[in-house]
Structures are given as C-alpha cells and as structure tokens.
Motif scaffolding. Structure first.
Motif, mmCIF file in Angstrom:
data_model
loop_
_atom_site.group_PDB
_atom_site.id
_atom_site.type_symbol
_atom_site.label_atom_id
_atom_site.label_comp_id
_atom_site.label_asym_id
_atom_site.label_seq_id
_atom_site.Cartn_x
_atom_site.Cartn_y
_atom_site.Cartn_z
ATOM 1 N N VAL A 1 0.835 9.936 -3.512
ATOM 2 C CA VAL A 1 -0.078 8.803 -3.610
ATOM 3 C C VAL A 1 -1.403 9.255 -4.230
ATOM 4 C CG1 VAL A 1 -1.413 7.094 -2.317
ATOM 5 C CG2 VAL A 1 0.982 7.500 -1.722
ATOM 6 N N SER A 2 -1.909 10.397 -3.789
ATOM 7 C CA SER A 2 -3.212 10.833 -4.301
ATOM 8 C C SER A 2 -3.092 11.937 -5.354
ATOM 9 C CB SER A 2 -4.099 11.303 -3.148
ATOM 10 O OG SER A 2 -3.509 12.414 -2.501
ATOM 11 N N SER B 1 -4.443 14.492 1.097
ATOM 12 C CA SER B 1 -5.812 14.002 0.904
ATOM 13 C C SER B 1 -6.718 14.314 2.094
ATOM 14 C CB SER B 1 -5.800 12.488 0.702
ATOM 15 O OG SER B 1 -4.718 12.119 -0.095
ATOM 16 N N MET C 1 6.034 4.738 1.903
ATOM 17 C CA MET C 1 6.528 5.824 2.758
ATOM 18 C C MET C 1 7.674 5.285 3.622
ATOM 19 S SD MET C 1 2.693 7.177 3.801
ATOM 20 C CE MET C 1 2.938 8.667 4.738
ATOM 21 N N PHE D 1 -1.382 12.894 6.425
ATOM 22 C CA PHE D 1 -0.340 12.056 5.832
ATOM 23 C C PHE D 1 1.052 12.588 6.139
ATOM 24 C CE2 PHE D 1 -4.173 10.733 3.689
ATOM 25 C CZ PHE D 1 -4.079 9.362 3.856
ATOM 26 N N SER E 1 0.868 -1.180 0.000
ATOM 27 C CA SER E 1 0.000 0.000 0.000
ATOM 28 C C SER E 1 0.906 1.231 0.000
ATOM 29 C CB SER E 1 -0.928 -0.010 1.216
ATOM 30 O OG SER E 1 -0.325 0.608 2.331
ATOM 31 N N GLY E 2 0.312 2.393 -0.009
ATOM 32 C CA GLY E 2 1.103 3.628 -0.047
ATOM 33 C C GLY E 2 1.997 3.782 1.180
ATOM 34 N N THR E 3 1.487 3.406 2.322
ATOM 35 C CA THR E 3 2.245 3.568 3.562
ATOM 36 C C THR E 3 3.533 2.740 3.548
ATOM 37 O OG1 THR E 3 0.148 3.927 4.682
ATOM 38 C CG2 THR E 3 2.046 3.491 6.083
ATOM 39 N N ARG F 1 1.654 11.174 9.455
ATOM 40 C CA ARG F 1 2.002 9.755 9.380
ATOM 41 C C ARG F 1 3.477 9.585 8.996
ATOM 42 N NH1 ARG F 1 -1.584 5.693 5.799
ATOM 43 N NH2 ARG F 1 -3.111 6.459 7.289
ATOM 44 N N SER G 1 0.972 5.007 -5.163
ATOM 45 C CA SER G 1 0.378 3.666 -5.160
ATOM 46 C C SER G 1 -0.829 3.619 -6.085
ATOM 47 C CB SER G 1 0.041 3.210 -3.742
ATOM 48 O OG SER G 1 -0.968 4.007 -3.186
ATOM 49 N N ASP H 1 5.505 12.333 -1.290
ATOM 50 C CA ASP H 1 4.376 11.400 -1.337
ATOM 51 C C ASP H 1 3.364 11.975 -2.313
ATOM 52 O OD1 ASP H 1 1.781 10.428 -0.964
ATOM 53 O OD2 ASP H 1 1.910 10.350 1.212
ATOM 54 N N GLN I 1 -4.139 2.767 -6.010
ATOM 55 C CA GLN I 1 -5.589 2.805 -5.781
ATOM 56 C C GLN I 1 -6.228 4.183 -5.791
ATOM 57 O OE1 GLN I 1 -3.327 2.635 -3.415
ATOM 58 N NE2 GLN I 1 -4.053 3.162 -1.391
ATOM 59 N N LYS I 2 -5.512 5.194 -6.311
ATOM 60 C CA LYS I 2 -6.102 6.528 -6.290
ATOM 61 C C LYS I 2 -6.368 6.973 -7.735
ATOM 62 C CE LYS I 2 -5.382 6.826 -1.686
ATOM 63 N NZ LYS I 2 -4.885 7.597 -0.575
ATOM 64 N N VAL J 1 4.236 16.013 1.458
ATOM 65 C CA VAL J 1 3.096 15.350 0.825
ATOM 66 C C VAL J 1 2.603 16.268 -0.299
ATOM 67 C CG1 VAL J 1 0.745 14.507 1.153
ATOM 68 C CG2 VAL J 1 2.466 14.127 2.932
ATOM 69 N N ASN K 1 -0.095 15.978 -2.472
ATOM 70 C CA ASN K 1 -1.529 16.245 -2.438
ATOM 71 C C ASN K 1 -2.050 15.699 -1.108
ATOM 72 O OD1 ASN K 1 -4.077 16.858 -4.236
ATOM 73 N ND2 ASN K 1 -4.512 14.908 -3.245
#
Ligand code: PLP
Length: 385
Positions: A167-168, A140, A68, A90, A63-65, A93, A188, A165, A190-191, A136, A138
């Motif tokens: 991801v989104s 989210s 990271m 994020f 996953s994206g994490t 995180r 990742s 990052d 899934q976005k 980050v 974007n």
C-alpha cells in the motif's frame, strides 16, 4: 486555517496534485460507457509497469485494509494456515484479519525497526503446511522495507502463496511482481499514487488464480476476485466503479510516466535520504535498525529524543506551521514520529519540513543549531546533482 498553509506530510493520505484534482472534478461518467472504459483501460495499462507485472489488475472501491481482507477471503478455506510476518503495525493488522476470518494464524515476530529475514521464512515454511505467507512490503509504522525478491525466490517452486501489502510502497519503491514471484499484490490510491483515498487494487499470479478459482473458499461476494476478473475482461468492475477517483488515478499515473519510473524512484530515494540527513543534524535519529537496502524511501520514521514526547512535536508542527505529520498509534506511541516522503514531493518540501521541525523543537526547549537540518539536507541534495 487557509488551504495554502495546510501541509499534508503524512505517510498517507498524501498531497494530491492540481492536475489530479482537476481530473477528479470532471463530470461523472457512466461506469459502463465507452468514455470511462478508455480511462479504465489506460489506468490498468499505466499501472502494470509500477507493479512489475503483465497480470490483469482488479480495482475496488476500498481502502487498503479492504484489500487486505479481500486477498485472504479469496485464497483461504476455513481453518487453513497462514504465516504472517509481524514487523510492524500493518503486519499485526493482517494477522488480526486472518484470525477474524477463522484462519489458523502463525506469526513470524520480528522486532519493530528490523526487517524479516528470508532465512526465517524458509525455516518456518518447511516446518508447517501453509496456504500463504503474508509480508508487508513497506511497513509504514517503522519505515522498513522487506526483501521481497529473496522471499519470493524461496516460495516460487512451492505451493505456498506469497501475499504482499504494498500500500505504501507502490509508485515510490520498485516492485517486480512477476520477476520476484509475488502471488497476490495489493495496494491503494492514497499513498505514493498521489490520489485521494478510495481505490484499492490487486493483481494475482497464475499460481494464485488456481487457488482463488477453487470453490471451497471462505464466503465472499463483493470481494470475489472471480467476478472482478470477469468484469475486467469487459473493461470494468462488477459493481459501480469510483469513476472520478479512477480518472484521478489515471492522471496521476500519466504524471509518473512523464517523469519516468526510474526517475520517480530515484527522487523518492534522494528526498527521503536528504530528510533523514537533515533530521540527524537536528538530533532526530532514524528509527529503522537495518542497512540502507532495508530503509524506506516513502516513509521517514524518527526516534523522538528522550526529553520529548512525539505527540508534542506533531502538535507543534501543526499549530505553529500547519504541517501535518504522524506520530504513532501503537506500542511506539510518543516514541517515534513519521513523515511521508512519497508521491507529489520536491526538495523544497523537505527543506520546509526541516525548517518547521527546527522551530518546533526549539519551541519545546530542545536546543538545535540554527539552520543545521536545512543546510545538511540541502548539501546532500546539491551534491547528488
Ligand atoms: C496505509 C496502509 C494500509 C491501508 O490502510 P487503509 O487506512 O485501510 O487505507 C495498509 N498497509 C500499509 C502498509 C499502509 O501503509
């Protein structure tokens, strides 16, 4: 609930188009055979323009994490110092991951809803010795975009790495890794890339590779970018590749290029803007406190009116219409709602969101003018043609 009235409108995971689902449903291939190699190579070739890079792309089952964490274990030695921009969940995180790894973590704290000021980055990096600055792209959780070109320009001629990052962002918002000077860029599947969760990816600049290739890094095995790089030169990954998801990713990337990259970005801009306009007409005001350049085209984050609770709106949309949007799982809980505007999305989706929002708000006793959201958004979309 049947499939046809389930509307996945989260800021990730997002709707996976039929074409991509068909590609994923094909027979599983050997991850080291010629059939899969050609899919793998094509995916890399097609994703590079989205990243704005000529660098090799490393893919992981993750996953994206995971990406990271992977990015930090590959560049940090124990005790090294990083600066993390915290302008949303994020960023927080990323700081937590860096602390868990034993790094010395400084945060650049920005009020949520605003974006990081490149001038602040410049001041902070000149005051201490950082291995990396983490941003980050974007955020989210707030719907805000960082000015990576400006931050990259500040760090380009310094030894400090810029870790990003996206991801989104990737696939929905322009990225120019090489031109902007991004050293480590993660994302990742899934976005905005319109795939199920499960594939993570990273690209690294030559400046980043000099650090990754040092031997005094944190312990790493699965995440070792050096091993991944050796394998990618052989058109593969060190361990079993998520072959079906990679076939889906390749198909999604074909779709993006068929539409045209600038058209895809423009569609994201237009539809997110129209959704915001429609929500404004329903008295749901945009959360970001930034100029238009800093507002996300992939996530619409809205203030919940005083009289309401975000959780009730989210629940109402789901129970009444099968429309699944996000609330917030942090200090904004109950105060904002978030709708994904990335990936496989057209004007009809936005108008349906607004129709469902209007009905749900009314059901919660929040008066809104009938059709106001749909008509404001439709007008904006029509005028843009
Ligand atoms: C979704 C997202 C992630 C990754 O989350 P996972 O659940 O681990 O895939 C990371 N950063 C941002 C900005 C995101 O939107």
């Amino acid at each position: 609930m049947t499939n046809s009235n389930y509307r996945l409108r989260l800021p990730g995971p997002t709707t996976v188009p039929e074409r991509v689902r068909r590609a994923i449903a094909q027979p599983v291939l050997s991850h080291r055979g010629p059939e899969f190699r050609s899919i793998f190579n094509r995916a890399e070739e097609l994703i590079q323009p989205l990243l704005g890079t000529g660098n090799r792309v490393l893919f992981f089952a993750s996953s994206g994490t995971g990406m990271m964490e992977a990015s930090l274990v590959n560049i940090l030695a124990p005790g090294e110092r990083v600066l993390v921009s915290c302008h949303g969940q994020f960023g927080d995180r990323f700081a937590a991951i860096a602390r868990a790894l034993g790094a010395t973590v400084d945060t650049l704290d920005v009020p949520w809803g605003r974006t990081v000021d490149p001038g602040d980055v410049e001041r902070r990096v000149s005051a201490a010795n950082y291995r990396a600055v983490v941003i980050v792209h974007n955020e989210s959780s707030t719907g805000v975009v960082a000015d990576l070109a400006a931050i990259g320009g500040i760090l380009r001629d310094s030894p400090v790495l810029l870790v990003v990052d996206s991801v989104s962002g990737l696939g929905g918002i322009e990225l120019r890794q090489d031109e902007w000077g991004i050293d480590v860029l993660i994302s990742s599947s899934q976005k905005a890339l319109m795939c199920p969760p499960g594939v993570g990816l990273v690209t690294l600049s030559p400046k980043a590779w000099q650090i990754v290739n040092r031997d005094d890094r944190l312990p790493r095995y699965y995440w070792d970018f050096r091993k991944a790089m050796q394998s990618v030169e052989d058109s593969g990954t060190p361990f079993t590749t998520p072959v079906s998801l990679m076939a889906g990713l390749r198909e999604a990337l074909e779709m993006i290029h068929e539409e045209g990259l600038s058209q895809v970005f423009e569609r994201h801009r237009r539809l997110s803007g129209a959704l915001r306009t429609g929500c404004e007409a329903l008295r749901l005001h945009s959360f970001p406190q930034v100029g238009s350049a800093g507002v996300s085209s992939t996530v619409v984050c809205l203030n919940v009116p005083e009289a309401l609770n975000g959780g009730d709106i989210v629940r109402g949309l789901y129970q009444r219409h099968g429309t699944v949007i996000a609330g917030s799982r942090n200090k904004l809980e109950g105060k904002v709602i978030r709708i994904g505007t990335m990936g496989f999305l057209n004007a009809g989706d936005i108008l349906t969101d607004l129709l469902h929002l209007e009905d749900t708000l009314k059901s919660l006793g929040f008066p809104v003018a009938s059709g106001a959201g749909v008509s404001a958004a439709a007008k904006e979309i029509s005028d843009a043609r």
